[in-house]
Design a protein around this motif. Structure first.
Motif, mmCIF file in Angstrom:
data_model
loop_
_atom_site.group_PDB
_atom_site.id
_atom_site.type_symbol
_atom_site.label_atom_id
_atom_site.label_comp_id
_atom_site.label_asym_id
_atom_site.label_seq_id
_atom_site.Cartn_x
_atom_site.Cartn_y
_atom_site.Cartn_z
ATOM 1 N N LYS A 68 48.620 90.801 2.557
ATOM 2 C CA LYS A 68 49.099 89.430 2.401
ATOM 3 C C LYS A 68 49.203 88.686 3.722
ATOM 4 C CE LYS A 68 51.761 90.219 -1.846
ATOM 5 N NZ LYS A 68 51.297 89.091 -2.663
ATOM 6 N N THR A 69 49.413 89.398 4.808
ATOM 7 C CA THR A 69 49.710 88.727 6.074
ATOM 8 C C THR A 69 48.708 89.008 7.193
ATOM 9 O OG1 THR A 69 51.125 90.566 6.794
ATOM 10 C CG2 THR A 69 52.174 88.775 5.543
ATOM 11 N N GLU A 71 44.967 90.696 7.300
ATOM 12 C CA GLU A 71 43.833 91.415 6.727
ATOM 13 C C GLU A 71 43.112 92.265 7.769
ATOM 14 O OE1 GLU A 71 41.105 89.240 4.372
ATOM 15 O OE2 GLU A 71 42.644 88.199 3.235
ATOM 16 N N SER A 158 42.418 92.808 -0.560
ATOM 17 C CA SER A 158 42.234 91.428 -0.111
ATOM 18 C C SER A 158 41.792 90.530 -1.269
ATOM 19 C CB SER A 158 41.214 91.372 1.025
ATOM 20 O OG SER A 158 41.679 92.065 2.156
ATOM 21 N N ILE A 159 40.843 91.019 -2.078
ATOM 22 C CA ILE A 159 40.390 90.240 -3.236
ATOM 23 C C ILE A 159 41.535 90.044 -4.222
ATOM 24 C CG2 ILE A 159 38.875 90.262 -5.250
ATOM 25 C CD1 ILE A 159 36.786 91.674 -3.539
ATOM 26 N N VAL A 161 44.757 89.962 -3.617
ATOM 27 C CA VAL A 161 45.735 89.014 -3.078
ATOM 28 C C VAL A 161 45.222 87.583 -3.194
ATOM 29 C CG1 VAL A 161 46.797 88.221 -0.928
ATOM 30 C CG2 VAL A 161 46.875 90.638 -1.536
ATOM 31 N N ARG A 162 43.928 87.374 -2.948
ATOM 32 C CA ARG A 162 43.372 86.022 -2.969
ATOM 33 C C ARG A 162 43.101 85.497 -4.374
ATOM 34 N NH1 ARG A 162 38.853 85.573 1.883
ATOM 35 N NH2 ARG A 162 40.222 86.116 3.628
ATOM 36 N N TYR A 163 42.549 86.352 -5.231
ATOM 37 C CA TYR A 163 42.060 85.873 -6.518
ATOM 38 C C TYR A 163 42.733 86.515 -7.732
ATOM 39 C CZ TYR A 163 38.374 84.384 -3.320
ATOM 40 O OH TYR A 163 37.682 83.838 -2.263
ATOM 41 N N TRP A 165 44.386 90.290 -9.642
ATOM 42 C CA TRP A 165 43.927 91.630 -9.996
ATOM 43 C C TRP A 165 42.949 91.645 -11.168
ATOM 44 C CZ3 TRP A 165 44.172 96.032 -7.418
ATOM 45 C CH2 TRP A 165 45.098 96.139 -6.372
#
Length: 385
Positions: A68-69, A71, A158-159, A161-163, A165
């Motif tokens: 989250k903070t 990468e 990373s995916i 967190v961004r988009y 689960w």
């Protein structure tokens, strides 16, 4: 979600569970009559699924904040961990391809010789393939899978967190379906063509990675959600838990052949296959996970004790050491005798578990000393200022 809400501490109960699975795995792999007793005794669930699932769950809980903070920091930490595990794999390969292989070639004891027969016949191809994680003899095929999954974990987190689960879970489901339809065989042909390493599919390890990634991804997902205080298993209604209990009981009876000749492991075959997580096995695993979560208070009370806690905290070292002792056990077999008996069996088990606990205890002491030294160093900096 507020970052302060994340719980990134290791959970002792998860370490204890990993310790339990390591004991279970050792008993399964060691060639004694205990192997028959602990080989999937509760249905079509093994220590391997539990170990991989919990490893992913712990990785997600520990590294979610970095996803989250930071990468870049996440990649550095996880790839450094991946490199360490790969190093342990190379050490085990060195042992297998030197001492174990020399003993197997000299004595021709079937249990050990058959384990390394491809290496003994094609040493150069085997060594190159093993370093590239393509050739994976039995007992040496879990860490390569672990290395690959852990290497890909920064991307998955990373995916997620961004988009969200849902994309990761959907992709994992598609890969599992592909595993059932033969994607592994297609990829194997492509790898052999590109590398020019004629390694048979059977020598690339028992685990179908396209299926087993599902166990890893589910572990990552549940670990992340539990760290955020949103465990999906907590929302399973009571009637569904009861249904899962019935499913577990059904597969328990199938495993032990209590439901007639048409409902046995042999009759259902690929549907219950461990190595590519067949559809019925997947149902059994899911049901078992739900039931175990519902019984978690009792499970934690039962297993949160020694030696499981210490073994779980040093799981990499313990796993690697257990392979050495299993090789030693196989080296003691001769002729067509498939298992150790009598004092050899009990002596080997006592020696193995004593050594594993001492190795784990030493590793835990070293880690605690390093943490204490680091804390003392940090405390001394403000004082000097």
């Amino acid at each position: 979600m507020q970052l302060s809400y994340l719980k990134t501490r290791r959970s002792p109960e998860l370490d204890a569970l990993r310790g339990l699975f390591l004991v279970w795995m050792t008993l399964t792999h060691m060639p004694t009559h205990f192997s028959d007793l602990v080989n999937q005794p509760f249905g079509f669930v093994s220590s391997a699924e539990g170990f991989v699932f919990l490893s992913a769950m712990l990785a997600s809980r520990v590294y979610l904040r970095d996803a989250k903070t930071d990468e870049r920091g996440l990649r550095v930490k996880l790839w450094r961990r991946t490199l360490k595990i790969y190093g342990y794999h190379l050490v085990m390969l060195a042992f297998a391809f030197t001492l174990a292989a020399a003993f197997a070639a000299k004595t021709h004891r079937p249990a050990l010789y058959n384990l390394l027969n491809f290496y003994l016949a094609h040493p150069v191809v085997a060594i190159i393939g093993a370093v590239l994680l393509i050739y994976c003899p039995a007992l040496l095929d879990i860490l390569p899978m672990y290395v690959i999954f852990l290497f890909m974990t920064p991307l998955a987190l990373s995916i997620a967190v961004r988009y969200g689960w849902r994309w990761i879970l959907a992709g994992s489901a598609l890969l599992w379906i592909g595993a059932q339809l033969g994607v592994r065989e297609l990829m194997h042909g492509l790898v052999v063509h590109v590398t020019h390493l004629p390694i048979p599919l059977v020598e690339t390890g028992a685990f179908n990675l396209f299926a087993w990634q599902g166990v890893w991804i589910i572990g990552l997902w549940l670990g992340a959600k539990s760290a955020e205080g949103e465990m999906p298993l907590a929302r399973v209604p009571g009637y569904a838990v009861a249904l899962c209990g019935v499913v577990c009981a059904f597969f328990f009876e199938v495993r032990h052949g209590w439901l007639g000749p048409h409902l046995t492991q042999e009759a259902l075959g690929i549907q219950l296959d461990k190595w590519q997580i067949g559809p019925m096995r997947l149902v059994n695993l899911a049901a078992c996970l739900v039931v175990c979560y519902w019984l978690r208070r009792y499970v934690v009370l039962l297993i949160s004790r020694e030696p499981f806690l210490t073994l779980g905290k040093a799981s990499l070292q313990v796993f690697s050491a257990h392979v050495f002792f299993v090789f030693a056990g196989l080296a003691l077999l001769y002729g067509d005798i498939p298992q150790l008996h009598g004092f050899r069996a009990y002596g080997m088990l006592i020696l193995t578990f004593t050594a594993l606990f001492l190795i784990a205890a030493r590793e835990v002491r070293l880690r605690n000393a390093e943490r204490a030294a680091a804390a003392a160093k940090e405390a001394s900096v403000p004082a000097e200022r």
